[in-house]
Design an enzyme around this catalytic site. Structure first.
Site, PDB file in Angstrom:
ATOM      1  N   HIS A 179      -5.823  19.325   3.441  1.00  0.00           N
ATOM      2  CA  HIS A 179      -5.811  19.682   2.583  1.00  0.00           C
ATOM      3  C   HIS A 179      -6.909  21.311   2.255  1.00  0.00           C
ATOM      4  O   HIS A 179      -7.936  21.489   3.291  1.00  0.00           O
ATOM      5  CB  HIS A 179      -6.507  18.395   1.381  1.00  0.00           C
ATOM      6  CG  HIS A 179      -6.756  19.417   0.457  1.00  0.00           C
ATOM      7  ND1 HIS A 179      -6.356  19.026  -0.712  1.00  0.00           N
ATOM      8  CD2 HIS A 179      -8.135  19.846   0.159  1.00  0.00           C
ATOM      9  CE1 HIS A 179      -6.498  19.753  -2.261  1.00  0.00           C
ATOM     10  NE2 HIS A 179      -7.948  20.159  -2.167  1.00  0.00           N
ATOM     11  N   ASN A 231       0.668  15.215   5.388  1.00  0.00           N
ATOM     12  CA  ASN A 231       0.580  15.907   5.284  1.00  0.00           C
ATOM     13  C   ASN A 231      -1.022  17.197   6.725  1.00  0.00           C
ATOM     14  O   ASN A 231      -0.872  18.498   6.716  1.00  0.00           O
ATOM     15  CB  ASN A 231       0.867  16.358   4.536  1.00  0.00           C
ATOM     16  CG  ASN A 231      -0.398  17.243   3.365  1.00  0.00           C
ATOM     17  OD1 ASN A 231      -1.306  16.290   3.099  1.00  0.00           O
ATOM     18  ND2 ASN A 231       0.379  18.383   2.037  1.00  0.00           N
ATOM     19  N   TYR A 279      -8.455  14.101  -6.826  1.00  0.00           N
ATOM     20  CA  TYR A 279      -7.348  13.973  -7.184  1.00  0.00           C
ATOM     21  C   TYR A 279      -7.008  13.895  -8.168  1.00  0.00           C
ATOM     22  O   TYR A 279      -6.106  13.720  -8.380  1.00  0.00           O
ATOM     23  CB  TYR A 279      -6.194  12.966  -5.937  1.00  0.00           C
ATOM     24  CG  TYR A 279      -6.647  14.476  -4.871  1.00  0.00           C
ATOM     25  CD1 TYR A 279      -6.157  15.481  -4.460  1.00  0.00           C
ATOM     26  CD2 TYR A 279      -6.798  13.435  -3.526  1.00  0.00           C
ATOM     27  CE1 TYR A 279      -5.809  16.035  -3.053  1.00  0.00           C
ATOM     28  CE2 TYR A 279      -6.578  13.958  -2.364  1.00  0.00           C
ATOM     29  CZ  TYR A 279      -6.118  15.424  -1.753  1.00  0.00           C
ATOM     30  OH  TYR A 279      -6.004  15.862  -1.316  1.00  0.00           O
ATOM     31  N   LYS A 285      -7.135  15.366   7.346  1.00  0.00           N
ATOM     32  CA  LYS A 285      -6.210  13.725   6.980  1.00  0.00           C
ATOM     33  C   LYS A 285      -6.538  13.067   7.196  1.00  0.00           C
ATOM     34  O   LYS A 285      -6.566  13.512   8.949  1.00  0.00           O
ATOM     35  CB  LYS A 285      -5.270  14.281   5.812  1.00  0.00           C
ATOM     36  CG  LYS A 285      -5.001  15.177   4.508  1.00  0.00           C
ATOM     37  CD  LYS A 285      -3.890  14.709   3.651  1.00  0.00           C
ATOM     38  CE  LYS A 285      -4.439  16.134   2.410  1.00  0.00           C
ATOM     39  NZ  LYS A 285      -3.220  16.136   1.577  1.00  0.00           N
ATOM     40  N   GLU A 317     -15.057  21.730  -5.646  1.00  0.00           N
ATOM     41  CA  GLU A 317     -14.572  20.410  -4.131  1.00  0.00           C
ATOM     42  C   GLU A 317     -15.339  20.455  -3.306  1.00  0.00           C
ATOM     43  O   GLU A 317     -16.347  19.412  -2.486  1.00  0.00           O
ATOM     44  CB  GLU A 317     -13.127  21.220  -3.831  1.00  0.00           C
ATOM     45  CG  GLU A 317     -11.575  20.963  -4.948  1.00  0.00           C
ATOM     46  CD  GLU A 317     -10.495  20.849  -3.713  1.00  0.00           C
ATOM     47  OE1 GLU A 317      -9.924  21.120  -4.582  1.00  0.00           O
ATOM     48  OE2 GLU A 317     -10.445  22.207  -2.614  1.00  0.00           O
TER      49      GLU A 317
HETATM   50  P1  CMP Z   1      -3.269  18.517  -1.183  1.00  0.00           P
HETATM   51  O1  CMP Z   1      -2.963  19.958  -0.798  1.00  0.00           O
HETATM   52  O2  CMP Z   1      -4.096  17.938  -0.503  1.00  0.00           O
HETATM   53  O3  CMP Z   1      -2.916  17.831  -2.863  1.00  0.00           O
HETATM   54  C1  CMP Z   1      -1.992  16.768  -3.778  1.00  0.00           C
HETATM   55  C2  CMP Z   1      -1.492  16.328  -2.670  1.00  0.00           C
HETATM   56  O4  CMP Z   1      -0.267  15.188  -2.861  1.00  0.00           O
HETATM   57  C3  CMP Z   1      -0.525  17.581  -1.253  1.00  0.00           C
HETATM   58  O5  CMP Z   1      -1.455  17.819  -0.295  1.00  0.00           O
HETATM   59  C4  CMP Z   1       0.504  16.394  -0.720  1.00  0.00           C
HETATM   60  O6  CMP Z   1      -0.258  15.155   0.427  1.00  0.00           O
HETATM   61  C5  CMP Z   1       0.258  14.664  -1.856  1.00  0.00           C
HETATM   62  N1  CMP Z   1       2.561  15.104  -2.558  1.00  0.00           N
HETATM   63  C6  CMP Z   1       2.644  13.812  -1.884  1.00  0.00           C
HETATM   64  N2  CMP Z   1       4.337  14.608  -3.059  1.00  0.00           N
HETATM   65  C7  CMP Z   1       3.912  15.659  -3.310  1.00  0.00           C
HETATM   66  C8  CMP Z   1       4.440  16.517  -4.390  1.00  0.00           C
HETATM   67  N3  CMP Z   1       5.871  16.023  -4.213  1.00  0.00           N
HETATM   68  N4  CMP Z   1       3.970  17.345  -4.614  1.00  0.00           N
HETATM   69  C9  CMP Z   1       2.987  18.053  -4.543  1.00  0.00           C
HETATM   70  N5  CMP Z   1       1.520  17.434  -3.689  1.00  0.00           N
HETATM   71  C10 CMP Z   1       2.686  15.999  -3.113  1.00  0.00           C
END
Ligand code: CMP
Length: 137
Positions: A115, A112, A49, A9, A126
């Site tokens: 993904h 974070n 998403y 990311k 995906e």
């Molecule tokens: P990712 O695995 O990319 O999938 C969706 C993303 O939404 C997740 O990682 C997080 O970076 C983001 N996100 C933000 N808030 C939340 C939450 N409360 N629960 C899950 N994903 C979240």
């Protein structure tokens, strides 16, 4: 053999840790079958998403994912979907096990670092979102 999609990311790309994250994959039995650096458009991020579009964090998630380039890869190996998720650690880095990618490189649940596809079925979708068959080798 399975294939899964990984996204490094914008936060991790800005921190210049692409190589360190790829090393985690390669050192743990996953092979890079395809890879490219991409600047997602708003439409790209919203489509990728779409499953989260009713969630309260959707707007911030999209803003974050278009805040800079990302690196998308197809990872291949035995149990690649589960293996990648194990290497990433929990979605919220505060809950991620020590030594995982998110524990080591992520700042917050939004920023974070990575993904990874959550199932084989989603991995196929995906991968097809980002790569043509001829790009996966
Ligand atoms: P990712 O695995 O990319 O999938 C969706 C993303 O939404 C997740 O990682 C997080 O970076 C983001 N996100 C933000 N808030 C939340 C939450 N409360 N629960 C899950 N994903 C979240």
């Amino acid at each position: 053999m399975e294939q899964t999609l990984s996204i490094i990311k914008p936060d991790a790309v800005k921190k210049n840790v692409i190589g360190k994250i790829i090393d985690r994959f390669e050192s743990n039995g996953l092979r890079i079958a395809a890879m490219k650096k991409v600047q997602l458009s708003r439409a790209d991020a919203e489509a990728f998403y779409a499953v989260h579009k009713e969630r309260p964090f959707f707007g911030e998630l999209v803003e974050f994912m278009i805040s800079g380039p990302v690196v998308v890869s197809v990872l291949e190996g035995e149990n690649a979907v589960a293996k990648n998720r194990e290497l990433m650690g929990a979605t919220d880095p505060k809950e991620a096990a020590p030594g995982t990618i998110r524990a080591d490189f992520a700042e917050s649940i939004d920023a974070n670092a990575v993904h990874g596809s959550d199932s084989l079925e989603n991995a196929e979708k995906e991968i097809a979102f980002f790569f043509a068959r001829r790009e996966i080798l």
